[in-house]
Design a protein around this motif. Structure first.
Motif, PDB file in Angstrom:
ATOM      1  N   MET A  24       8.305 -23.845 -66.211  1.00 48.19           N
ATOM      2  CA  MET A  24       9.578 -23.492 -66.829  1.00 48.19           C
ATOM      3  C   MET A  24      10.295 -22.484 -65.923  1.00 48.19           C
ATOM      4  O   MET A  24       9.698 -21.519 -65.459  1.00 48.19           O
ATOM      5  CB  MET A  24       9.345 -22.895 -68.215  1.00 48.19           C
ATOM      6  CG  MET A  24       8.776 -23.899 -69.210  1.00 48.19           C
ATOM      7  SD  MET A  24       9.973 -25.197 -69.608  1.00 48.19           S
ATOM      8  CE  MET A  24      11.223 -24.224 -70.448  1.00 48.19           C
ATOM      9  N   ARG A  82      23.707 -30.636 -70.254  1.00 47.30           N
ATOM     10  CA  ARG A  82      22.245 -30.726 -70.207  1.00 47.30           C
ATOM     11  C   ARG A  82      21.836 -32.164 -69.912  1.00 47.30           C
ATOM     12  O   ARG A  82      22.313 -33.106 -70.551  1.00 47.30           O
ATOM     13  CB  ARG A  82      21.603 -30.258 -71.502  1.00 47.30           C
ATOM     14  CG  ARG A  82      20.080 -30.430 -71.507  1.00 47.30           C
ATOM     15  CD  ARG A  82      19.394 -29.566 -72.524  1.00 47.30           C
ATOM     16  NE  ARG A  82      19.533 -28.146 -72.208  1.00 47.30           N
ATOM     17  CZ  ARG A  82      18.858 -27.176 -72.821  1.00 47.30           C
ATOM     18  NH1 ARG A  82      17.975 -27.473 -73.768  1.00 47.30           N
ATOM     19  NH2 ARG A  82      19.044 -25.912 -72.491  1.00 47.30           N
ATOM     20  N   VAL A 107      14.594 -26.170 -67.762  1.00 48.14           N
ATOM     21  CA  VAL A 107      14.707 -25.419 -69.018  1.00 48.14           C
ATOM     22  C   VAL A 107      13.848 -26.021 -70.128  1.00 48.14           C
ATOM     23  O   VAL A 107      13.682 -25.423 -71.200  1.00 48.14           O
ATOM     24  CB  VAL A 107      16.174 -25.333 -69.486  1.00 48.14           C
ATOM     25  CG1 VAL A 107      17.008 -24.565 -68.475  1.00 48.14           C
ATOM     26  CG2 VAL A 107      16.771 -26.725 -69.717  1.00 48.14           C
ATOM     27  N   ASP A 108      13.279 -27.204 -69.881  1.00 48.51           N
ATOM     28  CA  ASP A 108      12.381 -27.834 -70.845  1.00 48.51           C
ATOM     29  C   ASP A 108      11.623 -28.932 -70.100  1.00 48.51           C
ATOM     30  O   ASP A 108      12.047 -29.372 -69.019  1.00 48.51           O
ATOM     31  CB  ASP A 108      13.174 -28.428 -72.018  1.00 48.51           C
ATOM     32  CG  ASP A 108      12.303 -28.693 -73.245  1.00 48.51           C
ATOM     33  OD1 ASP A 108      11.100 -28.360 -73.208  1.00 48.51           O
ATOM     34  OD2 ASP A 108      12.835 -29.246 -74.230  1.00 48.51           O
ATOM     35  N   LYS A 109      10.506 -29.384 -70.649  1.00 48.27           N
ATOM     36  CA  LYS A 109       9.705 -30.415 -69.981  1.00 48.27           C
ATOM     37  C   LYS A 109       8.794 -31.080 -70.986  1.00 48.27           C
ATOM     38  O   LYS A 109       8.592 -30.585 -72.110  1.00 48.27           O
ATOM     39  CB  LYS A 109       8.882 -29.816 -68.849  1.00 48.27           C
ATOM     40  CG  LYS A 109       7.847 -28.788 -69.338  1.00 48.27           C
ATOM     41  CD  LYS A 109       6.945 -28.321 -68.217  1.00 48.27           C
ATOM     42  CE  LYS A 109       5.872 -27.360 -68.752  1.00 48.27           C
ATOM     43  NZ  LYS A 109       4.880 -27.021 -67.705  1.00 48.27           N
ATOM     44  N   GLY A 110       8.213 -32.217 -70.605  1.00 47.38           N
ATOM     45  CA  GLY A 110       7.292 -32.906 -71.487  1.00 47.38           C
ATOM     46  C   GLY A 110       6.770 -34.171 -70.845  1.00 47.38           C
ATOM     47  O   GLY A 110       6.944 -34.394 -69.643  1.00 47.38           O
TER      48      GLY A 110
END
Length: 205
Positions: A36, A22, A50-53
């Motif tokens: 996503m 990852r 698979v994720d964000k911010g």
């Protein structure tokens, strides 16, 4: 599907093993515009978010990189601090400014030389024997996710080839290739049309 037109340069902030590898990649995108499950080409490799911010202009997204992808791409490419060329997937109606790129790396090439040529730089890259038949003068190739035109090809002993590219100042400035030097390795994806033509030719034979 992609075009090989890089929209930003990101950087790997951290990596960790979770079965796959990852990676968390920082970028100047707006996280609200990153879906996503969306695909983003990272130096030529199609990866799934698979994720964000983060916030607009200072965002991040996470991807899982399979062992197969790690094995087929430049050694050390997925280490913390590495810069990556980024391109979100092509949307219906978008301009096809480069060429059709799948985001599936075919192999690793090695930069043989970099020499000034006017305001641009001439790169000569060595391709392996299994990729050499797919590379032709004036054809397209993807180098670290960048759509480029092959200037000329010189066949080498053992079936490998050297192919030349012209990197204009703008491309050098907005992608990672501007910092590349002789001896560096790069991800290569051959033109998908060349792939199908080679397959058709083999079936006729």
């Amino acid at each position: 599907m992609f075009t090989g037109i890089v929209t930003a340069v990101g950087q790997i902030r951290e990596t960790r093993k979770t079965g796959d590898l990852r990676a968390v990649i920082t970028c100047p995108f707006d996280p609200a515009g990153i879906a996503m499950g969306a695909s983003i080409a990272c130096s030529g490799v199609c990866l799934t978010v698979v994720d964000k911010g983060g916030v607009a202009g200072d965002a991040w997204f996470a991807v899982d990189i399979s062992a197969e992808s790690v094995a087929r791409t430049v050694p050390g490419r997925w280490e913390q601090g590495t810069s990556l060329n980024l391109e979100p997937a092509l949307k219906l109606g978008d301009e096809l400014g480069g060429h059709i790129v799948t985001g599936h790396v075919d192999g690793v090439g090695k930069i043989v030389s970099v020499t000034p040529e006017g305001d641009s730089r001439r790169f000569v890259i060595e391709a392996s024997a299994d990729l050499a038949p797919f590379i032709a003068p004036k054809g397209s190739i993807t180098v670290d996710g960048i759509s480029l035109t092959v200037n000329d090809v010189t066949d080498q002993p053992g079936g490998t080839c050297h192919f030349a590219l012209n990197i204009i100042p703008h491309t050098a400035q907005v992608t990672t290739i501007g910092a590349a030097k002789a001896g560096d390795s790069v991800n290569l994806e051959i033109d998908v049309l060349a792939r199908y033509l080679k397959r058709m030719q083999s079936l006729r034979g």
